[in-house]
Write an enzyme that holds these catalytic residues in place. Structure first.
Site, short mmCIF file in Angstrom:
data_model
loop_
_atom_site.label_atom_id
_atom_site.label_comp_id
_atom_site.label_asym_id
_atom_site.label_seq_id
_atom_site.Cartn_x
_atom_site.Cartn_y
_atom_site.Cartn_z
N GLU A 38 59.28 24.37 81.48
CA GLU A 38 59.91 25.54 80.88
C GLU A 38 60.13 25.33 79.38
O GLU A 38 59.94 26.23 78.58
CB GLU A 38 61.24 25.87 81.56
CG GLU A 38 61.09 26.47 82.96
CD GLU A 38 60.31 27.77 82.96
OE1 GLU A 38 60.23 28.44 81.93
OE2 GLU A 38 59.74 28.11 84.02
N LEU A 81 52.40 20.72 70.01
CA LEU A 81 53.18 21.79 70.64
C LEU A 81 54.09 22.50 69.63
O LEU A 81 54.51 23.64 69.86
CB LEU A 81 54.06 21.22 71.77
CG LEU A 81 53.33 20.76 73.03
CD1 LEU A 81 54.30 20.07 73.99
CD2 LEU A 81 52.66 21.94 73.74
N TYR A 121 68.35 31.13 79.81
CA TYR A 121 67.04 31.29 80.44
C TYR A 121 66.65 30.03 81.24
O TYR A 121 66.31 30.10 82.42
CB TYR A 121 65.95 31.60 79.41
CG TYR A 121 64.59 31.46 80.00
CD1 TYR A 121 64.09 32.44 80.86
CD2 TYR A 121 63.82 30.31 79.80
CE1 TYR A 121 62.87 32.29 81.48
CE2 TYR A 121 62.60 30.15 80.41
CZ TYR A 121 62.13 31.14 81.25
OH TYR A 121 60.93 30.99 81.88
N ASP A 139 63.39 36.02 80.15
CA ASP A 139 62.69 35.70 78.89
C ASP A 139 61.93 36.94 78.42
O ASP A 139 62.10 38.03 78.97
CB ASP A 139 61.74 34.51 79.11
CG ASP A 139 60.58 34.86 80.02
OD1 ASP A 139 60.61 35.95 80.64
OD2 ASP A 139 59.62 34.07 80.11
N CYS A 193 51.60 42.70 83.30
CA CYS A 193 52.32 43.58 82.38
C CYS A 193 52.27 42.94 80.99
O CYS A 193 53.28 42.48 80.45
CB CYS A 193 53.77 43.77 82.86
SG CYS A 193 54.58 45.15 82.04
N CYS A 204 48.83 46.67 89.10
CA CYS A 204 50.24 46.24 89.11
C CYS A 204 50.90 46.57 90.46
O CYS A 204 50.84 47.71 90.92
CB CYS A 204 50.97 46.95 87.98
SG CYS A 204 52.73 46.54 87.96
N THR A 300 58.15 30.39 62.04
CA THR A 300 58.78 31.64 62.48
C THR A 300 59.31 32.46 61.30
O THR A 300 59.07 33.66 61.22
CB THR A 300 59.94 31.33 63.46
OG1 THR A 300 59.46 30.40 64.41
CG2 THR A 300 60.41 32.58 64.16
S1 SF4 Z 1 52.82 49.69 85.81
FE1 SF4 Z 1 53.21 47.50 85.90
S2 SF4 Z 1 51.86 46.67 84.29
FE2 SF4 Z 1 52.06 48.85 83.90
S3 SF4 Z 1 53.77 48.99 82.46
FE3 SF4 Z 1 54.61 49.29 84.52
S4 SF4 Z 1 55.28 47.25 85.12
FE4 SF4 Z 1 53.89 46.97 83.40
#
Ligand code: SF4
Length: 345
Positions: A38, A81, A121, A139, A193, A204, A300
């Site tokens: 993580e 990294l 997180y 996150d 997503c 999705c 950053t």
């Molecule tokens: S449908 Fe799924 S991939 Fe598309 S915006 Fe909504 S959550 Fe994200």
């Protein structure tokens, strides 16, 4: 405050089990392994982490080994990294576990959260993935998924948005398989997503529930506060060689790239004559300039525009550590901002 669909875990957990990527750190649920992965994955791509993770564990197989490692070796293992403070915090945290918890990772959320370098997180990820506790790990991936799912236009870089989404998730976290639910949200954000206008809504598993998809507004989310422009800094870098030796020095212990090795450098962009004069002030007798190049490195909040002079010298001074190319490869960790100037053999 909105309520998330109670059914979300029932949809996402089976989807995750069928579609999860086979990642090295998912092969067991040992807290040391989950924690390390993580921390490595923060701001770093999976592909870049995989090899580092493997080598790190070969060299430092347990918390005790991490607590006792020298800074030099730790930084070498971390090289590539970036954000080296993460490595320093890992070691501090391992030392705290040795001192306060007899070398065994604590299991209760408050004790995990109290460890140095572990925030909300990471504590949520460890407690849910390793100990199956119903504690969210929120996150950037999870914030993106939830704000699209709910058409939530609050800026995701504000703490109160994060808190609100964490609370909404707490209400639907399953008592069992909490770890798989955490990973399913992360996995959805990382593989379906996706950010930057490329979500794969067609595959999705929660498309039917997604408000942004239904209203055709997916690309409007997530919302972010306007970013401050990066500060520009100019620097002149000196690649000084004397025979087979190369000059390096340590950065000061605070600020950007604190305590790491670097090539000597100063603020501002010098021309060749000014660079020769500065090298003279270092106490060096310069034979000639063999190369001059320009490079940019982006942090950053800061961007360094650098001009590097490669110079051969007749003498070595005590101000610098004079090392060899082999030692730079094997012992000294130069951050990317300077590693890009390492001379080819
Ligand atoms: S449908 Fe799924 S991939 Fe598309 S915006 Fe909504 S959550 Fe994200």
């Amino acid at each position: 405050m909105y309520r998330l669909v109670q059914n979300l875990p029932n949809i996402l957990i089976p989807w995750y089990r069928a579609n999860a990527r086979d990642l090295l750190w998912r092969r067991d649920r040992q807290p040391y392994h989950v924690w390390l992965s993580e921390i490595m994955l923060q701001q770093t791509r999976v592909e870049a982490v995989t090899e580092h993770y493997r080598t790190f564990l070969e060299e430092l197989p347990d918390i005790k080994a991490l607590a006792e490692v020298s800074d030099e070796k730790l930084h070498k293992l971390w090289q590539g990294l970036g954000y080296y403070r993460r490595a320093d915090n890992l070691k501090k945290c391992a030392q705290a576990i040795m001192e306060k918890h007899e070398g065994i990772f604590p299991t209760d959320h408050a004790s995990v959260l109290a460890l140095p370098g572990i925030g909300d997180y990471t504590a949520g990820a460890i407690c849910s993935i390793c100990f199956d506790q119903p504690i969210p790990a929120v996150d950037g991936n999870v914030l993106r998924v939830v704000t699209r799912l709910m058409c939530d236009n609050s800026p995701i870089d504000e703490q109160k948005t994060k808190r609100r989404i964490t609370q909404a998730l707490e209400e639907i976290y399953p008592e069992e398989n909490a770890g798989d639910f955490t990973q399913s949200l992360m996995e959805l954000g990382a593989t379906v997503c996706l950010p930057n206008g490329a979500p794969k809504c067609g595959i999705c598993p929660i498309a039917e529930l997604c408000e942004a998809r239904k209203s055709n507004t997916v690309l409007q989310y997530p919302v972010k506060k306007e970013k401050k422009a990066r500060r520009l800094e100019e620097r002149t870098v000196f690649i000084l060689t004397c025979g087979s030796r190369l000059a390096i020095c340590k950065r000061k212990e605070t600020g950007l790239l604190a305590g790491l090795w670097q090539f000597p450098n100063i603020e501002g962009k010098l021309d060749a004559q000014q660079a020769l004069d500065t090298a003279k002030e270092f106490g060096l007798h310069i034979r000639n300039i063999t190369l001059q190049i320009e490079r940019t490195h982006i942090f950053t909040h800061v961007q360094w525009d650098m001009r590097a002079f490669y110079m051969t010298c007749n003498n070595m001074t005590e101000e610098f550590t004079w090392t060899t190319l082999d030692e730079i490869q094997s012992t000294y960790a130069l951050p990317t901002a300077f590693a890009m100037f390492i001379p080819k053999e």
